[in-house]
Design a protein around this motif. Structure first.
Motif, short mmCIF file in Angstrom:
data_model
loop_
_atom_site.label_atom_id
_atom_site.label_comp_id
_atom_site.label_asym_id
_atom_site.label_seq_id
_atom_site.Cartn_x
_atom_site.Cartn_y
_atom_site.Cartn_z
N MET A 41 0.84 -1.20 0.00
CA MET A 41 0.00 0.00 0.00
C MET A 41 0.87 1.26 0.00
SD MET A 41 -3.10 1.08 -0.13
CE MET A 41 -4.22 -0.14 0.49
N LEU A 42 1.97 1.24 0.75
CA LEU A 42 2.89 2.38 0.77
C LEU A 42 3.56 2.55 -0.59
CD1 LEU A 42 4.63 2.11 4.25
CD2 LEU A 42 2.90 3.74 3.51
N ARG A 43 3.99 1.45 -1.18
CA ARG A 43 4.67 1.51 -2.48
C ARG A 43 3.70 2.03 -3.55
NH1 ARG A 43 7.57 -2.79 -2.40
NH2 ARG A 43 5.84 -4.24 -2.64
N LEU A 53 8.54 17.11 -4.90
CA LEU A 53 8.99 15.86 -5.53
C LEU A 53 10.13 15.16 -4.81
CD1 LEU A 53 8.62 16.24 -9.38
CD2 LEU A 53 7.54 14.61 -7.86
N PRO A 54 11.20 15.86 -4.39
CA PRO A 54 12.27 15.13 -3.70
C PRO A 54 11.78 14.42 -2.43
CG PRO A 54 13.05 17.30 -4.35
CD PRO A 54 11.56 17.26 -4.63
N GLY A 98 10.07 9.43 0.30
CA GLY A 98 9.09 8.87 1.22
C GLY A 98 9.00 9.59 2.55
N HIS A 99 9.30 10.87 2.58
CA HIS A 99 9.21 11.64 3.81
C HIS A 99 7.74 11.90 4.15
CE1 HIS A 99 13.46 13.35 2.96
NE2 HIS A 99 13.52 12.15 3.50
N ARG A 100 7.32 11.38 5.27
CA ARG A 100 5.92 11.47 5.67
C ARG A 100 5.45 12.92 5.78
NH1 ARG A 100 2.66 11.03 10.46
NH2 ARG A 100 0.81 9.84 9.93
N TYR A 101 6.28 13.79 6.31
CA TYR A 101 5.91 15.19 6.47
C TYR A 101 5.59 15.84 5.12
CZ TYR A 101 6.04 20.08 7.80
OH TYR A 101 5.71 21.40 7.99
N THR A 102 6.38 15.50 4.09
CA THR A 102 6.13 16.03 2.75
C THR A 102 4.77 15.58 2.25
OG1 THR A 102 8.49 15.99 2.28
CG2 THR A 102 7.03 16.19 0.40
N TYR A 103 4.42 14.34 2.50
CA TYR A 103 3.11 13.84 2.09
C TYR A 103 1.99 14.58 2.81
CZ TYR A 103 5.06 10.12 -0.70
OH TYR A 103 5.70 9.43 -1.68
N GLN A 104 2.22 14.90 4.06
CA GLN A 104 1.19 15.60 4.83
C GLN A 104 0.92 16.99 4.27
OE1 GLN A 104 3.04 15.16 8.66
NE2 GLN A 104 1.71 13.47 9.23
#
Length: 117
Positions: free
Chosen positions: A4-6, A51-52, A57-63
């Protein structure tokens, strides 16, 4: 890595690149506001900022990307409502891509919670 993460990471990166490409092509070639392109193409550049962090996979960036991409969703809704012809269809694609990116980053942020601890 959890499938799911991938899936959500790959979807977020692909969606962000597709949204960047759409915004750039829209304002330069497909249906620019002015013949020959417009400065509105610069709206695509901020899409490269997360994008970087998305790739790493930095969780904070996704948030924060979940809120960041809503600006392109809003623009797509407004242009789909107010414009006709090719721009209206491109706005629909922009809406769809921003929803894909939003969904993927929210799923990643949700399912990476236990991994970050």
């Amino acid at each position: 890595m959890n499938p799911m993460l991938r899936w959500s990471r790959n979807g977020a990166v692909a969606g962000m690149l597709a949204l960047f490409s759409l915004c750039l092509a829209w304002e330069l070639w497909l249906a620019p506001l002015h013949p020959g392109g417009s400065w509105l193409a610069l709206k695509a550049l901020p899409l490269l900022c997360p994008l970087p962090g998305l790739v790493r996979g930095h969780r904070y960036t996704y948030q924060w990307t979940s809120m960041f991409v809503l600006a392109w969703f809003t623009e797509g809704v407004m242009r789909a409502w107010s414009e006709r012809g090719a721009s209206q269809y491109l706005a629909g694609v922009e809406i769809a891509l921003s929803v894909v990116v939003f969904s993927c980053v929210v799923v990643y942020a949700r399912f990476s919670r236990g991994v970050a601890r």
